[in-house]
Design a protein around this motif. Structure first.
Motif: not given
Length: 875
Positions: A849-871
């Motif tokens: 819910a805290e992620i705003n997809p429109d503000e993510l760079t491709p690298r940020d998006a990849l890191e967010a995906l790893y972070r979600l997987k870790g949760l």
């Protein structure tokens, strides 16, 4: 007047009597009560009979046809009792006299001719069925077009013949209605049956009627007709003469439909395949509606006739296909021809109305315009052709004929703007008849003459406000206000103006001169109309003198419209020319369902998945398994429809098609109960299946879907098993048999011509994807629970069904049922299931819910995906 009414009603007790009284058709007694209820019109009272009020209801004479249409659709017959003389003539007779009236016509469902009572794109047949010499004969006629045909009928094929005609009315002798072997069949058509005395079906009298009708000494030139066929045709002629009160329409020479010349399709199969109507009764969505590209009414009727009666002669089918091929290859010619057809009126029905004395000026114009289009079409077809016309098209071009003199006269005689009714006048063109022009000039110049008199009288009287007016009671009259009346009555003006009427607001006068002018105007109008009516009769007579060549032109226009329309359909839909021969093959490559494909294209829902079907003598019986929703019924129906389209003479939706003649087509796809006849769904299914197993021969094509599903599992399986064996060993026909009884696939080991096929599905992450493809081999599952889930069954029911299925599969059906019967099935299953998850969001949901997809760079998006997987919780 009431005595006159009762006398007419006594002659037609089975009809509603429309009794003409001035501007209305009135009905009395029970007729009035029935008509008021059927038409939702006011029921009133007028006079008394036997001490009781007489019920009365009426409809305007000028719009009575719309009421007729509603009554006919509701099953009534109507006798039209009209005034046979002018009321003014009746008043000239001494004593108390009333206008003479007589029944001029009996309107029944099978004898309609008016456009607003008929469906423009469908035939309305009147049929007659009788027996003679131990055989049955069937005859049918469309009196709106004059088409008459005769054919032999066999008891076991009679249902298919009646279903093909779908006649609006069927005449039967009293003796045939009492035949117990035909009770069941006639029960299906009871609303359309008209029982006639046996004497009207006498074959010898019928032969004499036909000889007299066609003014010939023998009927041999028309064909070799059986006694039963002639008796049926004679009964038709007699009934038409009775209902039309001696006005016999033009009937074409009788043609004989040979036994076995058309594919037999029974009523149940026609309904199942939705050839001309969907199961709900609509034309839209049927095969006919999908393939109909005709642009004339006659062409549409001919196409429906072709579709309803596919041929069984490969040579005749080939001639039709050659004509369609010709127009398919000649695109420019096809488009120009179709543009001409769009401007071509329905000359068949116009000619029919003219022969019955019901035609009007617009019917003459329809003949003129159709003949003009025929001349243009003939010129078009005879020039700039890339290839010679095939025989069927060439014969049609020849039949277009040369009607130059008739066209020329109708063109010169008819005005540009025509009234509907002859009595309205004004339909003869100016300049065609000098005397008529002179009378019209006097009539039409009345305004100028009246205006001149008004100015003259205003000056003479000194009353500038003097007006000359007209009404239907006084005719023309002079009107002034009461203030100025004295000026007209004072000498010497009182010798000119004659008082006629005094009102509160006006005083009315006339003059000898005005009366004379009024008579001249009225006489001119009457004489002009009389001349026009005489000229109309003369023009109709000239058309009737050439009725047969005109009718041949009408048939030729219809045939060319149909073949060009089928070519247009083939070009747009990518249909191919089938090969139709005397073999027993049924090989379809890339076959498609014409109706479903058209619907998918209209909805832009993606392409239709094409499938092959090869029913040759070595594998003439296909056993088709697979889940619901996968396309089994569509596959079955499309192959039956391809056979119909090919043998009617059209191209088919496939990549290639080779079809050995199909003489009988049977379909049992879907079923519903028949409560009116006390039949359950399963009983209807069994009756239709019995007809197939008893009647299908080696040349038949049979499609069967889910035989035995309406009863207990083992009963249904047993019936389906025996049916498959009987089709293979007894009927020997080509057949597609769809089933959910996978046990039937074991029959492939012992039935040499049986092949197993299934609908392909793909399982993906717990779901299945329907590929709508037919493949060799049997399906291992039916996926019924998945389809139930798609339909929206509650999750608890789906879950329990899965448990039951696992139990049955693991323990065997008998043991599994015994064990599962001791459970509390649904509620115990619900209690055993975990409670729904808490409404508190999880860590993953919170982070997401805290992620705003429109503000993510491709690298940020990849890191967010790893972070979600870790949760995610481990494991």
């Amino acid at each position: 007047m009431m005595a006159q009414y009762l006398e007419a009603k006594a002659a037609y007790p089975d009809c509603l009597l429309f009794f003409r009284m001035g501007d209305f058709y009135e009905m009395f007694f029970d007729d009035a009560v029935k008509a008021a209820a059927a038409l939702d019109i006011t029921l009133t009272r007028r006079g008394q009979h036997g001490g009781e009020d007489i019920p009365m209801a009426g409809v305007p004479a000028h719009s009575h046809e719309s009421y007729l249409a509603r009554l006919i659709r509701k099953g009534f017959r109507v006798a039209l009792c009209d005034q046979m003389e002018d009321p003014a003539e009746a008043k000239k007779r001494p004593g108390k006299t009333i206008v003479r009236r007589d029944v001029i016509r009996v309107v029944t469902p099978g004898t309609l001719t008016e456009d607003n009572l008929l469906e423009a794109r469908a035939n309305n047949y009147l049929a007659a069925l009788t027996d003679a010499g131990g055989a049955l004969g069937l005859a049918y006629v469309d009196i709106s077009t004059g088409e008459l045909a005769l054919e032999p009928a066999e008891r076991d094929r009679l249902g298919a013949a009646l279903a093909r005609l779908d006649a609006g009315e069927i005449l039967l002798p009293e003796r045939l209605v009492q035949d117990p072997n035909l009770f069941e069949l006639f029960g299906e058509w009871r609303s359309r049956l008209t029982v006639q005395p046996n004497s009207r079906f006498d074959s010898e009298n019928a032969r004499k009627r036909l000889l007299d009708l066609y003014k010939v000494g023998t009927l041999d030139a028309f064909g070799a007709f059986s006694r039963a066929e002639m008796a049926a045709a004679g009964a038709l002629v007699d009934y038409i003469d009775l209902t039309q009160k001696g006005r016999m329409p033009r009937l074409s020479p009788p043609r004989r439909t040979g036994d076995g010349s058309v594919m037999e399709i029974d009523g149940a199969t026609r309904r199942n395949l939705e050839l001309t109507r969907t199961l709900s009764g609509d034309r839209r969505g049927s095969l006919l509606a999908t393939i109909d590209r005709t642009v004339t009414g006659a062409g549409a009727r001919l196409l429906a006739a072709w579709l309803g009666a596919p041929l069984t002669d490969p040579a005749a089918i080939g001639r039709r296909l050659d004509a369609v091929q010709f127009f398919t290859d000649a695109e420019r010619l096809r488009e120009e021809a179709r543009d001409l057809f769009r401007r071509c009126p329905d000359v068949e029905r116009a000619l029919g109305r003219l022969t019955l004395g019901r035609g009007g000026p617009r019917d003459l114009a329809a003949v003129r315009d159709a003949l003009d289009r025929a001349a243009e079409l003939k010129t078009l077809m005879e020039k700039d052709r890339l290839a010679p016309c095939p025989p069927l098209a060439a014969d049609a071009v020849a039949d277009l004929g040369d009607h130059g003199p008739l066209r020329d006269r109708l063109t010169r005689a008819l005005a540009a703007d025509l009234p509907v009714l002859t009595r309205d006048g004004g339909f003869i063109a100016a300049g065609y008849e000098a005397r008529l022009d002179e009378l019209r000039g006097l009539r039409d110049d009345s305004r100028r003459l009246i205006a001149g008199l008004q100015a003259k009288y205003a000056e003479l009287s000194g009353v500038s406000g003097l007006k000359i007016r007209h009404n239907n009671v006084l005719g023309y009259y002079i009107e002034v206000t009461p203030t100025h009346a004295d000026k007209l009555t004072a000498a010497p003006r009182n010798e000119t103006f004659i008082h006629r009427q005094t009102l509160a607001s006006a005083v009315r006068f006339t003059t000898v001169e005005l009366n004379g002018l009024e008579r001249e105007i009225a006489e001119a109008a009457e004489k002009a109309l009389a001349i026009e009516l005489a000229m109309f009769d003369d023009l109709v007579g000239e058309v009737m003198a050439r009725a047969e060549p005109v009718a041949a032109t009408a048939r030729a226009l219809a045939l060319l419209d149909v073949t060009a329309a089928l070519a247009d359909l083939a070009a747009e839909r990518r249909y191919v020319r089938p090969v139709v021969d005397d073999g027993l093959d049924f090989a379809i490559e890339g076959g498609r369902h014409p109706v479903v494909e058209a619907a998918l294209e209209a909805d832009r829902a993606g392409p239709f998945v094409a499938n092959d079907c090869d029913l040759n003598p070595e594998n003439r019986l296909w056993l088709l398994t697979g889940p619901n929703m996968a396309g089994k019924s569509t596959f079955l129906r499309q192959n039956a429809l391809i056979a119909v389209m090919a043998q009617m003479g059209g191209f088919v939706p496939a990549a290639a098609a080779r079809i050995g003649i199909v003489d009988r087509l049977f379909s049992r796809v879907g079923a519903s109960d028949d409560l009116a006849r006390g039949r359950s769904t399963f009983m209807v299914e069994m009756v239709e299946t019995a007809a197939i197993l008893n009647q299908a021969g080696p040349r038949a094509l049979v499609i069967l879907d889910e035989i035995g599903r309406g009863t207990a599992t083992f009963d249904g399986l047993s019936i389906a098993w025996a049916a498959v064996e009987h089709i293979h060993e007894g009927n020997g026909c080509r057949a597609l048999f769809a089933t959910h009884y996978h046990e039937l696939t074991a029959l492939a080991a012992k039935l040499a011509a049986l092949r197993c096929h299934s609908m392909r599905v793909k399982e993906w992450q717990g779901d299945i994807v329907f590929l709508h493809e037919v493949q060799a081999g049997a399906a291992d599952r039916s996926y019924g629970i998945h389809v139930a889930k798609l339909a929206g069954l509650p999750p608890s029911v789906i879950g329990r069904a899965e448990d039951v299925l696992k139990g049955l599969e693991s323990d065997g059906k008998a043991g599994g049922v015994a064990r599962l019967a001791n459970d509390l099935p649904l509620f115990s299953a619900m209690l055993a299931r975990p409670e729904p998850a808490s409404a508190v969001p999880s860590a993953v949901e919170g982070a997401l819910a805290e992620i705003n997809p429109d503000e993510l760079t491709p690298r940020d998006a990849l890191e967010a995906l790893y972070r979600l997987k870790g949760l995610l919780p481990s494991g």
